[in-house]
Write an enzyme that holds these catalytic residues in place. Structure first.
Site: not given
Ligand code: UDP
Length: 337
Positions: A10, A30, A33, A124-125, A147, A198
């Site tokens: 992506y 790449d 996978s 950022a995680t 991760y 999301l």
């Molecule tokens: N989220 C949600 N429903 C989903 C996927 C994500 O409500 O099906 C929410 C999630 O709880 C978070 C936000 O969307 O508050 C972003 O989630 P994402 O997984 O995209 O990013 P990350 O949490 O890893 O920053």
């Protein structure tokens, strides 16, 4: 020539186009996978030269030696890694082998071939649960998944290599939440199976592939109770890599910077913006909080602007419009053809 690992993924594919637009030649690597060969046809249709692509695992040292032997590589932009937080909890050793093992093989090959300039894709995680907002680069580091741990190990490994040999030039880019797609609508995010993130989930609801979005929690301490994130257009992110590469190639020192917009957006705000962009209703259902989620985090992107002259320019409406254009034209992602 710039070596791009994870070139058909992506962010890799969008960065290939950004490097091409900046007049840089790219060699892509790449193993497919988590991506499709169809990406190469799409990149070619957008003007990229894909004759310099090699299908190989970044952990395959012999394949890397062949790549460095074949092309004069001045610098590497390294994306090839897995990125699903939940998956990394279930399969930690696979993540360490792929993400850490892959970087070791790559860095050793680079060293052996005298190429010591790298832009490294981090996340950022690595900050875990932030103590204050917006999150600056000097915030405490507390990776809370295998991760995130693999990314922090990667950052530290490259900094240690540089301490031992000042010829290394390292740009660590910590991404917030990349979303959106190329403005052409022909390149975008194509998650396998049910999307974890999301925006691709919302896009699949809009196109009719999924019945409704489950909103994970509406009782957070945020304005509307839903989780807040710093969504960033993937084309802005790709341009951040070009800026980082230019910075390193210009002889400036190593750096670690956040790439984000600095704006927090809630789940419901994103859903409303997507409804506007697509003209489709997104049915939602409030569901329990997702394990491991934090209420809110967004970047302080000031350091990237100061050091790189880079700043995100595309807003949430553009992110949703571009994501929708891609999803509507490719309801089954690259398998649509
Ligand atoms: N989220 C949600 N429903 C989903 C996927 C994500 O409500 O099906 C929410 C999630 O709880 C978070 C936000 O969307 O508050 C972003 O989630 P994402 O997984 O995209 O990013 P990350 O949490 O890893 O920053």
């Amino acid at each position: 020539m710039i070596l791009l690992t994870g070139a058909t993924g992506y962010i890799g594919s969008h960065t290939w186009l950004a490097l091409h637009a900046a007049g840089m030649r790219v060699a892509g690597l790449d193993d497919f996978s988590n991506s499709s060969p169809e990406v190469l046809r799409r990149l070619a249709a957008l003007g990229a030269d894909v004759s310099t692509f090699a299908e190989a695992d970044v952990g395959d040292r012999a394949a890397l030696d062949a790549v460095f032997g074949r092309w004069q590589i001045e610098a590497v932009v390294h994306f090839a890694a897995w990125k699903a937080v939940g998956d990394s909890v279930a399969r930690p050793l696979d993540y360490y082998r792929n993400n850490v093992g892959g970087l070791i093989a790559l860095a050793e090959a680079m060293q052996a071939h005298g190429c010591k300039t790298i832009v490294f894709s981090s996340t950022a995680t690595v900050y875990g649960q932030p103590r204050s907002l917006p999150v600056r680069e000097d915030a405490a580091l507390a990776p809370s998944s295998p991760y995130a741990e693999t990314k922090l190990i990667g950052e530290n490994m490259l900094h240690d290599a540089e301490r031992a040999d000042a010829a290394w030039r390292v740009a660590v880019l910590r991404y917030f939440n990349p979303v959106g797609a190329h403005a052409s609508g022909t390149i975008g995010e194509d998650p396998r199976g049910t999307p974890n993130n999301l925006m691709p989930f919302v896009a699949q609801v809009a196109v009719g592939k999924r019945a409704k979005l489950r909103v994970f929690g509406n009782d957070y301490d945020t304005a509307d109770g839903t989780g807040v994130r710093d969504y960033l257009h993937v084309e802005d992110l790709a341009e951040g890599h070009v800026a980082a590469l230019r910075h390193l190639q210009g002889g400036a020192g190593s750096l670690t910077v956040n790439l984000g917009t600095g704006h927090g957006v809630s789940v419901l705000e994103l859903v409303r913006a997507f409804e506007r962009a697509s003209g489709r209703a997104i049915p939602c259902e409030i569901a329990p909080r997702r394990a491991g989620d934090v209420a809110a985090y967004y970047a302080d992107p000031a350091l990237a602007e100061r050091l790189l002259g880079w700043k995100a320019t595309r807003d949430l409406d553009a992110m949703c419009a571009d994501s929708w254009r891609w999803q509507a034209a490719n309801p089954d992602g690259y398998a649509t053809v």
